[in-house]
Design an enzyme around this catalytic site. Structure first.
Site, PDB file in Angstrom:
ATOM      1  N   ASP A  13      -1.381  -0.266  22.178  1.00 37.52           N
ATOM      2  CA  ASP A  13      -2.270  -1.151  23.252  1.00 37.52           C
ATOM      3  C   ASP A  13      -2.902  -2.292  22.452  1.00 37.52           C
ATOM      4  O   ASP A  13      -3.830  -2.736  22.873  1.00 37.52           O
ATOM      5  CB  ASP A  13      -2.974  -0.646  24.043  1.00 37.52           C
ATOM      6  CG  ASP A  13      -2.304   0.238  25.032  1.00 37.52           C
ATOM      7  OD1 ASP A  13      -1.041   0.008  25.232  1.00 37.52           O
ATOM      8  OD2 ASP A  13      -2.870   1.484  25.540  1.00 37.52           O
ATOM      9  N   HIS A  41       4.398  -3.264  26.457  1.00 41.88           N
ATOM     10  CA  HIS A  41       4.070  -4.544  25.674  1.00 41.88           C
ATOM     11  C   HIS A  41       3.787  -5.557  26.791  1.00 41.88           C
ATOM     12  O   HIS A  41       5.151  -6.007  27.313  1.00 41.88           O
ATOM     13  CB  HIS A  41       5.239  -5.033  24.792  1.00 41.88           C
ATOM     14  CG  HIS A  41       5.320  -4.193  23.650  1.00 41.88           C
ATOM     15  ND1 HIS A  41       4.381  -3.395  23.170  1.00 41.88           N
ATOM     16  CD2 HIS A  41       6.436  -3.421  23.116  1.00 41.88           C
ATOM     17  CE1 HIS A  41       4.967  -2.653  22.167  1.00 41.88           C
ATOM     18  NE2 HIS A  41       6.395  -2.714  22.157  1.00 41.88           N
TER      19      HIS A  41
END
Ligand code: GDP
Length: 426
Positions: A13, A41
């Site tokens: 992340d 993503h």
């Protein structure tokens, strides 16, 4: 032409999707080389906001060929769903290939993941229940199914039948759940094979030729260095290697072709799921950072789970960059810290009364407490700034400190979630 890897320096992340989207502008190929649809993503561009799970982050550029390499865990319904969603939202159909050697996430992988977390109760790993651990276990147990097997009925049925013998023992006796039959699985898989047949090819040969033709290639990692099974926070890693070193295997390209490794590091820390997280913060301090973080708060792109929050961890991130073999760092989410008078940073760990800058083995990590320093904040919005020299002095200072701690040059500073919110350093 050299290959560039874009990988995570932390727990995932970090904003790799955004960085890949930025850098894919100049790339002919973007390749996913590990993991499955278990992480997301986030990409924000002219078409809108997307959470890509399996599709490579080059799918928004018509000139880019996107590849799911042999190292990927292919969940076929998820792949098709993601692609349909993209097209339904106005993105031109991307050029996309799936390696015939990639393996397929099977229905019993999903069930095993779910049942095992259920069985573990309080001791669960915080799996996303995407079947990733059972999938990779089967791959290395040599009972997995390659994409190419979907086009050979006899072989496919035989492989599934053998695997089911063991799975059904677990279903029946360990988990007390219904057993599965070959007929529940094989015909649907053959049909799934037909649905993806147009994308399947020998991607290694494709890339061999691309390298010969000096095409620009990006390999895109999922999650981050600290989730690597060998070098990360075992037993809380993911089940495939998240390192750039694995990209040559998972993508099917020579190791020496990867000459640039961009480690994406976050200006603070976040972590999803269980496991040690030394610089973690809690309560109101964490809530404030979580709400201000990311593009709309720090919540899992795949699961929607609130992310655990922490200050920048120089010990873990330097280790992450080292394990990635980083040649450059992209520091993301710097804009988020603009609300603080002073910014705490974890510059060392204390373990059993001793201060260390070394990232320890997991057996010691549980005992580590953070040694925090404070850097002055800049208290303003920096998201419209496009030149490093235009950043407030304290923001420049923050980046320079991080560069010194990491011992890798910071080449990009990301100051917002959109493609254009980026500063390239000279
Ligand atoms: P990835 O898995 O590494 O691609 O990261 P995620 O997409 O899961 O999480 C990154 C989050 O941060 C997403 O919500 C992005 O839109 C957002 N993001 C990326 N870079 C920046 C940035 O520089 N500033 C801000 N505010 N958000 C960013």
């Amino acid at each position: 032409m050299p290959v560039s890897a874009i990988v995570g320096a932390n727990w995932g992340d970090e904003g790799k999707g955004k960085m890949t989207d930025v850098l894919a502008r100049h790339s002919d190929f973007v390749i996913r080389y590990q993991g499955g649809n278990n992480a997301g993503h986030t990409i924000i561009n002219d078409y809108g906001k997307f959470a890509l799970h399996l599709l490579p982050s080059g799918v928004f550029y018509p000139h880019t060929t996107n590849i799911l390499g042999p190292g990927v865990a292919l969940n076929i319904p998820s792949f098709l769903g993601e692609l349909d969603d993209l097209i339904a939202r106005g993105v031109p159909k991307p050029s996309l290939y799936i390696s015939e050697r990639a393996q397929v996430v099977l229905p019993y992988h999903l069930l095993l993941d779910e049942y095992e977390e259920e069985r573990l109760g309080d001791r669960k790993y915080g799996s996303t229940k995407s079947g990733i651990a059972p999938f990779y276990s089967d791959k290395y147990l040599k009972i997995g199914v390659q994409v190419a097997d979907l086009f050979h009925e006899g072989r496919l049925r035989d492989r599934i039948e053998r695997a089911l013998t063991v799975k059904n023992l677990l279903f029946e006796h360990l988990y007390q759940k219904p057993v599965m039959s070959l007929e529940q699985i094989a015909p649907a898989l053959m049909e799934a094979g037909d649905q993806i047949a147009q994308y399947v090819c020998d991607t290694s040969s494709l890339l061999h030729n691309a390298l010969k033709e000096e095409k620009k290639i990006l390999v895109e990692g999922q999650l981050g260095a600290l989730r690597d099974p060998d070098h990360g926070i075992y037993p809380y890693p993911t089940s495939s290697s998240t390192l750039a070193g694995f990209a040559s295997i998972g993508a099917g390209i020579p190791p020496h072709s990867i000459t640039q490794v961009v480690a994406v590091a976050k200006a603070y820390s976040s972590c999803v799921g269980a496991g040690p997280f030394v610089s973690e913060i809690f309560d109101r301090e964490a809530e404030e950072l979580r709400e201000r973080g990311g593009d709309a708060g720090e919540y899992g792109a795949t699961t929607g789970r609130p992310r655990r929050m922490g200050w920048f961890d120089a010990v873990a991130t330097r280790y992450g960059c080292r394990m990635q073999g980083a040649t450059a760092v992209a520091l993301t989410l710097l804009d988020v810290l603009g609300y603080l008078d002073e910014i705490p940073v974890c510059t060392a760990y204390e373990i059993d009364g001793e201060k260390t800058h070394k990232f320890p083995v997991p057996a010691l990590l549980d005992r580590a407490t953070p040694v925090l320093e404070k850097l002055p904040g800049w208290r303003r919005d920096i998201s419209s700034i496009r030149r490093f020299s235009d950043l407030p002095a304290n923001a420049q200072n923050y980046v320079k400190h991080i560069e010194d701690w990491l011992e890798v040059p910071v080449k990009w500073v990301s100051v917002g979630p959109r493609r254009e919110d980026i500063i390239e350093l000279p």
